[in-house]
Design an enzyme around this catalytic site. Sequence first.
Site, PDB file in Angstrom:
ATOM      1  N   GLY A 198       0.829  -1.213   0.000  1.00  0.00           N
ATOM      2  CA  GLY A 198       0.000   0.000   0.000  1.00  0.00           C
ATOM      3  C   GLY A 198       0.852   1.246   0.000  1.00  0.00           C
ATOM      4  O   GLY A 198       2.070   1.188   0.148  1.00  0.00           O
ATOM      5  N   GLY A 256       2.677   3.671   1.430  1.00  0.00           N
ATOM      6  CA  GLY A 256       3.250   3.859   2.766  1.00  0.00           C
ATOM      7  C   GLY A 256       3.766   5.269   2.994  1.00  0.00           C
ATOM      8  O   GLY A 256       4.085   5.653   4.125  1.00  0.00           O
ATOM      9  N   ASP A 315       9.061   5.408   7.673  1.00  0.00           N
ATOM     10  CA  ASP A 315       8.775   6.697   8.302  1.00  0.00           C
ATOM     11  C   ASP A 315       7.850   7.585   7.468  1.00  0.00           C
ATOM     12  O   ASP A 315       7.589   8.728   7.819  1.00  0.00           O
ATOM     13  CB  ASP A 315      10.094   7.444   8.592  1.00  0.00           C
ATOM     14  CG  ASP A 315      10.916   7.665   7.329  1.00  0.00           C
ATOM     15  OD1 ASP A 315      10.417   7.360   6.223  1.00  0.00           O
ATOM     16  OD2 ASP A 315      12.060   8.136   7.446  1.00  0.00           O
ATOM     17  N   GLY A 316       7.391   7.048   6.341  1.00  0.00           N
ATOM     18  CA  GLY A 316       6.456   7.825   5.512  1.00  0.00           C
ATOM     19  C   GLY A 316       7.118   8.937   4.726  1.00  0.00           C
ATOM     20  O   GLY A 316       6.437   9.758   4.115  1.00  0.00           O
ATOM     21  N   ARG A 351       3.618  13.973  -7.962  1.00  0.00           N
ATOM     22  CA  ARG A 351       3.650  13.300  -9.260  1.00  0.00           C
ATOM     23  C   ARG A 351       2.240  13.116  -9.799  1.00  0.00           C
ATOM     24  O   ARG A 351       1.260  13.164  -9.053  1.00  0.00           O
ATOM     25  CB  ARG A 351       4.423  11.990  -9.189  1.00  0.00           C
ATOM     26  CG  ARG A 351       3.786  10.930  -8.355  1.00  0.00           C
ATOM     27  CD  ARG A 351       4.626   9.648  -8.393  1.00  0.00           C
ATOM     28  NE  ARG A 351       4.088   8.673  -7.471  1.00  0.00           N
ATOM     29  CZ  ARG A 351       4.653   7.502  -7.217  1.00  0.00           C
ATOM     30  NH1 ARG A 351       5.791   7.173  -7.792  1.00  0.00           N
ATOM     31  NH2 ARG A 351       4.102   6.662  -6.374  1.00  0.00           N
ATOM     32  N   ASP A 397       4.332  -4.532  -7.434  1.00  0.00           N
ATOM     33  CA  ASP A 397       3.701  -3.314  -6.906  1.00  0.00           C
ATOM     34  C   ASP A 397       4.255  -2.057  -7.578  1.00  0.00           C
ATOM     35  O   ASP A 397       3.762  -0.960  -7.329  1.00  0.00           O
ATOM     36  CB  ASP A 397       3.879  -3.222  -5.388  1.00  0.00           C
ATOM     37  CG  ASP A 397       5.322  -3.399  -4.963  1.00  0.00           C
ATOM     38  OD1 ASP A 397       5.895  -4.454  -5.256  1.00  0.00           O
ATOM     39  OD2 ASP A 397       5.890  -2.465  -4.361  1.00  0.00           O
ATOM     40  N   ASN A 398       5.272  -2.226  -8.417  1.00  0.00           N
ATOM     41  CA  ASN A 398       5.799  -1.078  -9.147  1.00  0.00           C
ATOM     42  C   ASN A 398       5.453  -1.152 -10.634  1.00  0.00           C
ATOM     43  O   ASN A 398       6.043  -0.459 -11.454  1.00  0.00           O
ATOM     44  CB  ASN A 398       7.325  -0.993  -8.981  1.00  0.00           C
ATOM     45  CG  ASN A 398       7.713  -0.654  -7.543  1.00  0.00           C
ATOM     46  OD1 ASN A 398       6.929  -0.064  -6.810  1.00  0.00           O
ATOM     47  ND2 ASN A 398       8.916  -1.028  -7.131  1.00  0.00           N
TER      48      ASN A 398
END
Length: 494
Positions: A91, A93, A126-127, A177, A253-254
């Site tokens: 997800g 993150g 850490d986002g 983006r 996931d990419n």
Amino acid sequence: MKNLENLHLRNSFIRELDNRFYARLAPTPLKGSHLIAFNPNAAALLDLPAEEAQRGEFLRYFSGEQALPGSEPVATLYAGHQFGHYVPQLGDGRALLLGEVVNQQGQAWELQLKGAGITPFSRRGDGRAVLRSSIREYLCSEAMHGLGIPTTRALCLTGSTEEVYRERIESGAMLLRMAPSHIRFGSFEVFYHRRQFEPLRELADYVLRHHYPQLEPGPEGYLAMFAEVSRRTAELISQWQQVGFAHGVMNTDNMSILGLTLDYGPFGFLDDYDARFICNHSDYEGRYAFNNQPSIALWNLSCLGQALLPLFGEPRAQAAEAANQILDEFQGQYEQHYWQGMATKLGLESLGREDESLIQGLLDAMQQQGSDYTLTLRALSHYDPDDAISHTGLRAQFPGAPFASWLERYRSRLQQEARPLPERRSKMLAANPKYILRNYLAQQAIDAAEQGDYAEIETLHRVLQRPFDEQPEYERYAAPPPEWGKQLEISCSS
Ligand code: AMP
Ligand code: MG
């Protein structure tokens, strides 16, 4: 033309899908935010005039301090195969989807803020995104666009005074983006592996509605969507191979459901040609080595096909057969696009029977001699078989027997075509870029930016927008890497 306040953001994820697909939350701003780079070309896609970037609100909206009118940020859910292993929950993150803007042409652009703080999907992260990797993504996505390769775009980059811990202390940054969609193969995999086939179908319907509107929901439509994703992916990877781009982390996931280049991490462009080039320093086995990219793309597509299987109808064996037929076409589609593209790069009007071997011969010669991939092809664009000087010039640049004997072969192949030299030359110059985002160039822009000087980001961005044009004032950006620039280690950590 619009301004920031009337972009009319909407979030069709929220409108059309429920909270099984995402979590709603606001960005967490960084301390001491400031604008580092702004891309007027991406702003134009939103009908946003460049002057809007000079307003204080611009910084506040795109550093997460203030919510854009209409924005309802979400972090989306996905899973994925990372280095071949299924990870049940990933997800967004550290990225938030702020909403979409529909421009005058009716195109919808999702705005995504990367580095916006911890989300329910952050796991141990850490986002945050660091300045270094945000600059790399900003520049590379726009460089890929300049090369004509499908990709997410970048609107702006903000920096901060906040410390972020990676292998060393770095500063936090945020990248805005844009893409028609950031949905990934992994967005489907998560529901398949949880055996939640209803949301799986809802997501497929959402993608059809927004991105493949010519297709109807139902087994045939879902299969056609899978075929289209597969075809686009084959084309995308063929473009990567032609330009010498290694993505570095081709986890499912990419992988974009629209066939875009997505998630720029430890990517690298080939300097000296090496088919086994591994750009990601954390990729110990070379799973994502340059020459593995086509087969990895196919592997990833098979993960997507499996995830979509429950939608392909009954009986299951027949559905699987139909999915396999689509996968069986991938290699042919890829190769056709690749060899045709390479023939164009060599200035050939048509792809003849012996041409694959001719092209492979050039790659082999480059590999043997360690020739720079980009510079070799660019120099070849200036080659004139009837002009001994251009001949000697090329030999001087690429000494050694393999290249000389290949050039003889090339010369006789060119003589079979009636194409006039000026035409061939201009086609080749339009197919063989002079300027690519070499790691050392990105690194120079990063080093300067870490000292507070952003001019190099701006200059590189300008040069890379027109990678096929001669830009005499920027000749130095076409230089091969210095020794230090060949050995840069780029890891997954970003
Ligand atoms: P990536 O390797 O960047 O494609 O990321 C893989 C997964 O890790 C995704 O779910 C990302 O959102 C997540 N991720 C990467 N870096 C961070 C971070 N610093 N904080 C939180 N999540 C992250
Ligand atoms: Mg990713």
